[in-house]
Enzyme design. Structure first.
Site, PDB file in Angstrom:
ATOM      1  N   SER A   1       2.117  34.490  67.587  1.00  8.23           N
ATOM      2  CA  SER A   1       2.841  34.621  66.324  1.00  8.23           C
ATOM      3  C   SER A   1       2.329  35.854  65.568  1.00  8.23           C
ATOM      4  CB  SER A   1       2.714  33.337  65.515  1.00  8.23           C
ATOM      5  OG  SER A   1       3.636  33.310  64.448  1.00  8.23           O
TER       6      SER A   1
ATOM      7  N   GLU B   1      11.791  28.401  69.933  1.00  7.29           N
ATOM      8  CA  GLU B   1      10.912  28.878  68.862  1.00  7.29           C
ATOM      9  C   GLU B   1      11.392  28.424  67.486  1.00  7.29           C
ATOM     10  OE1 GLU B   1       8.200  30.876  69.150  1.00  7.29           O
ATOM     11  OE2 GLU B   1       8.411  32.117  70.937  1.00  7.29           O
TER      12      GLU B   1
ATOM     13  N   HIS C   1       7.926  26.915  68.616  1.00  8.37           N
ATOM     14  CA  HIS C   1       6.980  27.975  68.294  1.00  8.37           C
ATOM     15  C   HIS C   1       5.546  27.448  68.330  1.00  8.37           C
ATOM     16  CE1 HIS C   1       5.627  31.718  66.545  1.00  8.37           C
ATOM     17  NE2 HIS C   1       5.027  31.081  65.561  1.00  8.37           N
TER      18      HIS C   1
END
Length: 527
Positions: free
Chosen positions: A213, A335, A431
């Site tokens: 991320s 995600e 995610h």
């Protein structure tokens, strides 16, 4: 009694030798000696300072050298995380951590028995929207990766306003740039690794940076930053990639502002603080800075300052101006599930038209909103592709065209064992879900199945193989082909894993057209 005394003496000697084996000799760093401890064959050093505490006049400055210390420093506990808003969501593996403005410390897990081992090094950069995150989070324990034959290092960096505030006064005092202090912390951590990791049995010339991320975006930024040149020989970016044009207001899919925009935002923030100058703001308690930031994530972001980040990374890669190393990059199948819990067709269409301007009709054709249910799926897919999927695909295409170093791309689609609650009913590989498989650490609320454990062994082996050789392939693993523009194959990490064509390609091509349109508009707007 004499026999008992002899037995007791032998027992004491055996216990003493066992304790000695569990207490390694102190290691000398450039700032002083550090004492580690052994856990299941891995020696661990927690809370090693790599820079001076960024307090007082050092707030909003590049990290400064750490002061030397006398004697032996016991590194047996994590340092506090950097100042951040408290976020607790244990079902997702996010936990509250102690915080302090004095936070520039790193941690080392090493299986090496001698400095002569010169093992590959993996340096972890945590995510959290450049607003949260800490090396002490249980999900980031490096023991399992170290057991596979690498030295694992995790580096703290400043987040939020304390890590990424830009302001004209800061730029004036710092040579015409400001705002990327968190990235400079990461670079300082890598410089520490370069200078010191050999003493821990690591090879300073075989370093792989990796993150997820915001950590993966950081990896992408370091791959293009001249300040990081030569500090690593491989890069792994999980759900990262920073290739969109500069953000000037609320453009869809764009996050990195130019310095002028970041400075303007910084002036507004200082007004919110009630501070008339940076000097005055440096005297405020860190809690006041945090309170003014608010509770939202992503309020502060790295900026194109012309120093750490030279400018639009797409342009840099097109011209080959980046740090050429092999890369392993990818994103997850679902995600967007973490970011979009619910929406309606009307609100999704409104947000697209607000962010994507005259290109909105093409975006909505690729991500339709004919019903609320369809809009939810499209909102999640657009989030996946605009934040992560397009950046990964673009990185792969550009580097494959402009570098001799190999590119390996993955698409993580293995669905973890989510809790049996409505929140996770339609979650896929969302995610951050790949991290449990990389580190081999599963939350109590998401216990690993046999298939999960097998997947973890596979994924972590790919990552470690890449750190060792620049190629994830190895004995007993499904063959992972390098991505090329003539053969754009990606590794679908699932049960079983196999090479596939680029997923969601039609939607990615629409986004590609959108970003090209944005760049053309920017070029026309320049004087």
């Amino acid at each position: 009694m004499k026999t008992f005394a002899v037995i007791s003496s032998v027992a004491v000697l055996l216990l003493s030798s066992t304790l000695a084996a569990q207490t390694p000799k102190p290691v000398r760093t450039q700032a002083g000696l550090v004492q580690g401890s052994v856990h299941d064959g891995v020696t661990v050093y927690l809370g090693i300072p790599f820079a001076a505490p960024p307090l007082g006049d050092l707030r909003w400055r590049a990290p400064q050298p750490v002061a030397s210390w006398p004697g032996v420093r016991h590194t047996d506990k994590f340092a506090p995380g950097c100042m951040q808003i408290p976020v607790v969501n244990r079902s997702l593996g996010i936990e509250a951590v102690p915080v302090s403005e004095d936070c520039l410390y790193l941690n080392v897990w090493t299986p090496a028995k001698s400095p002569r081992d010169r093992l590959p090094v993996m340096v972890w950069i945590y995510g959290g929207g450049f607003s949260i995150g800490a090396t002490s989070m249980a999900a980031y324990n490096g023991e399992n990766l170290a057991k596979k034959g690498v030295v694992f290092v995790s580096v703290a960096y400043r987040v939020g306003a304390l890590g990424f505030l830009a302001h004209p006064q800061l730029s004036a005092e710092q040579g015409g740039h400001s705002g990327n202090y968190g990235l400079l912390d990461q670079i300082a951590g890598l410089q520490w690794v370069k200078r010191n990791i050999a003493a821990f049995g690591g090879n300073p010339d075989r370093v792989t940076i990796f993150g997820e991320s915001a950590g993966g975006i950081s990896v992408s930024m370091l791959a293009a930053s001249p300040l990081a040149k030569g500090l690593f020989q491989g890069a792994i970016s999980e759900s990262g990639g920073s290739f969109a044009p500069a953000r000037s207001s609320n453009e869809g899919g764009e996050n990195v502002p130019p310095l002028a925009v970041a400075e303007r935002d910084g002036e507004a923030f200082l007004s919110k603080l009630g501070a008339s100058s940076i000097a005055e703001a440096r005297k405020l308690p860190a809690d006041a800075i945090l309170k003014a930031t608010g509770r939202g994530l992503g309020a502060f972001w790295p900026d194109f300052d012309g120093y750490v980040l030279l400018g639009d990374q797409y342009d840099l890669y097109e011209s080959g101006r980046y740090n050429h190393t092999p890369v392993l990059i990818g994103s997850n199948a679902d995600e967007g599930a973490l970011f979009v819990a619910k929406t309606t067709a009307a609100s999704f269409e409104s947000s697209v038209r607000n962010g994507y301007g005259a290109y909105a009709d093409k975006i909505l054709a690729a991500y339709p909103a004919g019903s609320d249910a369809q809009a939810l799926r499209s909102a999640r897919d657009l989030s996946r592709d605009s934040l992560f999927g397009w950046g990964t695909w673009t990185w792969a295409r550009l580097q494959s065209r402009t570098s001799k170093d190999k590119v390996f791309v993955y698409y993580f689609s293995h669905r973890p064992q989510y809790p049996d609650t409505p929140q996770f009913k339609d979650y896929g590989a969302s995610h951050g879900s790949e991290m449990a498989f990389v580190f081999g650490i599963f939350a109590r609320t998401m216990p690993a199945t046999a298939a999960d454990k097998a997947m973890s062994q596979e994924v972590s082996s790919y990552w470690v193989n890449f750190a060792k050789t620049g190629d994830p392939n190895g004995k007993g693993l499904p063959e992972w082909p390098a991505f090329t523009n003539s053969n754009p194959r990606v590794m679908n990490l699932n049960d079983p894993s196999n090479a596939i064509a680029v997923p969601n390609l039609d939607q990615l091509k629409v986004l590609d057209g959108y970003y090209a349109w944005r760049r053309q508009a920017e070029a026309k707007a320049k004087p």
